[in-house]
Structures are given as structure tokens and as C-alpha cells.
Design an enzyme around this catalytic site. Structure first.
Site, PDB file in Angstrom:
ATOM      1  N   PHE A  17      -4.110  -4.668  -7.716  1.00  0.00           N
ATOM      2  CA  PHE A  17      -3.248  -4.304  -8.844  1.00  0.00           C
ATOM      3  C   PHE A  17      -2.011  -5.187  -8.805  1.00  0.00           C
ATOM      4  O   PHE A  17      -1.307  -5.221  -7.808  1.00  0.00           O
ATOM      5  CB  PHE A  17      -2.827  -2.832  -8.785  1.00  0.00           C
ATOM      6  CG  PHE A  17      -1.966  -2.445  -9.958  1.00  0.00           C
ATOM      7  CD1 PHE A  17      -2.533  -2.194 -11.201  1.00  0.00           C
ATOM      8  CD2 PHE A  17      -0.579  -2.372  -9.834  1.00  0.00           C
ATOM      9  CE1 PHE A  17      -1.737  -1.866 -12.294  1.00  0.00           C
ATOM     10  CE2 PHE A  17       0.223  -2.043 -10.925  1.00  0.00           C
ATOM     11  CZ  PHE A  17      -0.360  -1.793 -12.151  1.00  0.00           C
ATOM     12  N   ASP A  50       1.411 -10.183  -2.615  1.00  0.00           N
ATOM     13  CA  ASP A  50       2.104  -9.279  -3.531  1.00  0.00           C
ATOM     14  C   ASP A  50       2.668  -8.125  -2.704  1.00  0.00           C
ATOM     15  O   ASP A  50       1.932  -7.227  -2.297  1.00  0.00           O
ATOM     16  CB  ASP A  50       1.130  -8.784  -4.613  1.00  0.00           C
ATOM     17  CG  ASP A  50       1.813  -7.833  -5.607  1.00  0.00           C
ATOM     18  OD1 ASP A  50       2.934  -7.369  -5.329  1.00  0.00           O
ATOM     19  OD2 ASP A  50       1.201  -7.552  -6.660  1.00  0.00           O
ATOM     20  N   LYS A  58       9.931  -2.834  -6.975  1.00  0.00           N
ATOM     21  CA  LYS A  58       9.998  -1.426  -6.569  1.00  0.00           C
ATOM     22  C   LYS A  58      11.244  -1.124  -5.709  1.00  0.00           C
ATOM     23  O   LYS A  58      12.328  -1.009  -6.252  1.00  0.00           O
ATOM     24  CB  LYS A  58       8.685  -1.003  -5.919  1.00  0.00           C
ATOM     25  CG  LYS A  58       7.525  -1.072  -6.943  1.00  0.00           C
ATOM     26  CD  LYS A  58       6.373  -0.140  -6.667  1.00  0.00           C
ATOM     27  CE  LYS A  58       5.502   0.041  -7.907  1.00  0.00           C
ATOM     28  NZ  LYS A  58       4.282  -0.750  -7.933  1.00  0.00           N
TER      29      LYS A  58
END
Ligand SMILES: *Cc1c(COP(=O)(O)O)cnc(C)c1O
Length: 397
Positions: free
Chosen positions: A129, A214, A243
């Protein structure tokens, strides 16, 4: 009537009005223990006094100037990140997917300026993702996210993770980069084997490819190190983060070595808001908190404690839980009951957790939690599990 908020989410019917540390308070006054942390964002819980102060102080001075001018907060944050990581440079964004987009462009551009314009493909892994733009859904390769949005953007290949021979075979003369999450989050807390990640580094070195980790979800203390790659002894060339670096303020960054970034000359990329003074003030304050000498040892210690408690929870409820997995405070419970139902049952008990692929619920508590809150969460997970056990008994009778 069509919903006034575009209905792309199946939202729980609860709205929060206030937060304090690891707790959230809903409109009706009910208190919830937040083991989702806004999907691994609120690393310092809610309304941390140092972060509130950083934001409000900056808000009284200057919000936004654009990237036509120097932004001192970007200069200090990028220097600090460079000192703390493999990276030499950073591009600031407003989200994780924009940080990934910068990574895709940078990797292609690196090959282009290195005399390899034919190398533009990025090799990704099943279950990945990387966000929801057209490029990121092409990179993620999840059929559910691609359906109905036209042809999958050219230049992304997906193979199963874990097999270095398969990776070697999938690299073609057109491959520019390999991109991987050290732990797949959305995919269901699937931890990549350290040897696999080290092997990807070796393949990239041998074949002239860029390695992209990532770390949008794994970064900024979540696994007990500042970044997950630090557990491996190898580093990527490019690393999107987001985040937790904003602690709830929307910021991201694409970190890179000078070599990997060499193609990103003036005019090649941009963002109106990216790295604005508000976000930079908060992110610098987040980094102050993460760098406090006792902080990462606390994350490791509380993660150990949580891991032990989960072992007991699983032993007590074998018909509900299949397995616990993850690293640090990025944890997943694979279930034998539907994860969406379990998330709702936990919420009924007062605990917020997050669903993921592979029928997993994610436990992503704020990194500041203490043992008492872990025990509170375990009691609520156990109560939620019992509600399924009671149902199974009734079905069996
Ligand atoms: C959340 C996430 C993204 C996307 O971040 P957004 O801020 O939602 O755009 C990308 N990669 C990973 C690994 C993520 O967890």
C-alpha cells in the site's frame, strides 16, 4: 439524498470532540482508548502540550509563504533528518502518498539523468500500500483499489514478496527501482524478513537500481527505532515518510541520498503547501520528543510488555485469534472471526483498533502508552473476544 461528505469511507457512527494522551472523548461524553492513533499518526497521543505549543506559537506568527522563498523550518528539519538517517536531502509534502509520488518521480529521474531513460519501471510487492493517487494504486497493485479507474498506470510491476530469486528474475532492462514497506501495514501487518530486505539492497546495488523503503507507517519510532531500516543494517536510497512525523498535522517527506536525488533540479517537482511553516514547526517539535534519550527505549520496553500480554490473550481465546504479528508498536492480530465485526465489538468495549488486509486488526497505539493502558486494552480485547465466543456457543447449541 446523496451524502454531503463523499461516501468513500464506511465510517463508524461516532464523532470525537476532544483528545487527551491515548484517550478520545466522543460527542456523548464516552471515553475511548485509542489503539489506532489515527492510523499510526498520533505517536504522542492527542493534544500533547509540546505539540500544541509548537503549533499555536507558529500560528500566531506565520502560516504560509509558498516554496518561492526559503522556509527556515524546512532547513532545520531537513538538516536534522539528514543527521539522523542515511539521507542527505528531503522534499516536504502534505501526505504520505505525495511523499511516495516524489519517490516514484525521483527514482525515474535518477535513471534518466544517469543515461538510462529506458529504465522507468518500479517493482513492487503483493499486499503493498502506497496511497490512493493513480500512480500509488498502480504501485500498490490491489485490484479492489484499481477497479473502475481506467488502465493501471504504466510502469509498475507486482510480484510476491519474500523470494529473492523471483525478484532477480522480475528485474528487466526497464526496471528503475524496487519499492517495499519494511512492514506492510494496510496489507495486514506483514513483516518482511530482514534477509529479504537485505537481499533487495544487494540486488539493487548489483543491477543499478534505486531501493525505496516506504516508511510512511513504520517510521518515526513506531517499531522502536527512529526508522525500521535501522534494524536491518542496510539503508534505502529513497524513503517516503509521513504519518507520525506530523503527530496529527498533515505532513510528509521524501528523504533521499544526494546521488538518488541528483536529477531533481529546479522545476522538476513542487508543492504549494508542502513544508509550510505550521507543519515544519510541529514536525520539529515531534522530532524533539522522539529524540529525547528515554523515548525509543520506552517504545521498545512497552512493546515487549504488550507482546507478552498478547501471548496470554491469544492463549485465552484460541477460537477468536489465530496469530499476533508485527514489530514494536506496529502490531496485528490475525482473526478467526471477521475483522470488521471485531473492530466494532472492540469499539463497543471502548477500544479503538483498525482493520487491515488478510483479516487482521491492527494495534497502533500512541507510542507514549504505559503498562496500565496496555492492561486496559487487553481487558477490552478479551471482552470483545468473549462476545464472539458466546455467539459461537449459541450457534453450536
Ligand atoms: C498511509 C500510507 C501511505 C499513504 O499516506 P497518505 O497520507 O494516506 O497519503 C503510503 N504508504 C504507506 C506505507 C502508508 O501506510
Amino acid at each position: 439524498m446523496f451524502p454531503s461528505v463523499l461516501p468513500t469511507y464506511n465510517r463508524a457512527d461516532v464523532a470525537f470532540v476532544r483528545g487527551e494522551g491515548p484517550y478520545l472523548f466522543a460527542e456523548d461524553g464516552r471515553r475511548y482508548l485509542d489503539f489506532g492513533a489515527g492510523i499510526a499518526v498520533n505517536a504522542f497521543g492527542h493534544a500533547h502540550p509540546k505539540l500544541v505549543a509548537a503549533l499555536t506559537e507558529q500560528a500566531g506568527k506565520l502560516w504560509h509563504t509558498s516554496n518561492l522563498y526559503r522556509v527556515p523550518g524546512q532547513e532545520s528539519l531537513s538538516k536534522r533528518l539528514a543527521e539522523l538517517t542515511f539521507a542527505d536531502t528531503a522534499f516536504f509534502t502534505n501526505s504520505g502518498v505525495e511523499a511516495c509520488e516524489c519517490a516514484f518521480k525521483m527514482a525515474r529521474r535518477y535513471q534518466f539523468v544517469s543515461g538510462h531513460p529506458e529504465k522507468f519501471r518500479i517493482l513492487c510487492f503483493e499486499g503493498a500500500f502506497h496511497g490512493r493517487t493513480l500512480a500509488a494504486i498502480a504501485a500498490g497493485g490491489n485490484a479492489k483499489y484499481l477497479e473502475g479507474f481506467g488502465p493501471r498506470m504504466e510502469g509498475f510491476d507486482t510480484i510476491a514478496a519474500g523470494d529473492l530469486k523471483a525478484v532477480e528474475a522480475a528485474v528487466t532492462p526497464q526496471t528503475a527501482a524496487i519499492m517495499v514497506e519494511p512492514i506492510q501495514g494496510e496489507g495486514g501487518i506483514r513483516v518482511m524478513a530482514p534477509d529479504f530486505l537485505r537481499g533487495l539492497r544487494a540486488i539493487c546495488d548489483r543491477r543499478g537500481l534505486i531501493l525505496i523503503f516506504d516508511e510512511v507507517a513504520t517510521g518515526v519510532g513506531r517499531t522502536g527505532k527512529l526508522f525500521a531500516y535501522e534494524w536491518l543494517g542496510v539503508a534505502p536510497d529513497i524513503m517516503p515518510i509521513a504519518k507520525a512525523i506530523g503527530g496529527g498535522y498533515p505532513i510528509g517527506a521524501c528523504l533521499a541520498t544526494a546521488e538518488a536525488a541528483k536529477g531533481m533540479t529546479p522545476g522538476t517537482h513542487g508543492s504549494t503547501y508542502g513544508g509550510n511553516p505550521l507543519g515544519m514547526a510541529v514536525a520539529n517539535a515531534v522530532l524533539d520528543l522522539v529524540q529525547a534519550p528515554e523515548f525509543l527505549p520506552h517504545v521498545q520496553a512497552i512493546a515487549n510488555y504488550l507482546g507478552q500480554q498478547l501471548g496470554r490473550l491469544l492463549a485465552d481465546h484460541p477460537t477468536v485469534f489465530e496469530e499476533a504479528r508485527g514489530q514494536g508498536l506496529m502490531l496485528g492480530l490475525k482473526l478467526r472471526v471477521p475483522n470488521t465485526e471485531f473492530v466494532a465489538a472492540a469499539r463497543k468495549e471502548g477500544l479503538l483498533v483498525v482493520g487491515a488486509g488478510d483479516n487482521v486488526v491492527r494495534l497502533l497505539p500512541p507510542l507514549i502508552i504505559e503498562e496500565a493502558e496496555v492492561r486496559e486494552a487487553m481487558a477490552m480485547l478479551s471482552a470483545a473476544a468473549k462476545s464472539f465466543e458466546a455467539k459461537k456457543k449459541i450457534e453450536a447449541a
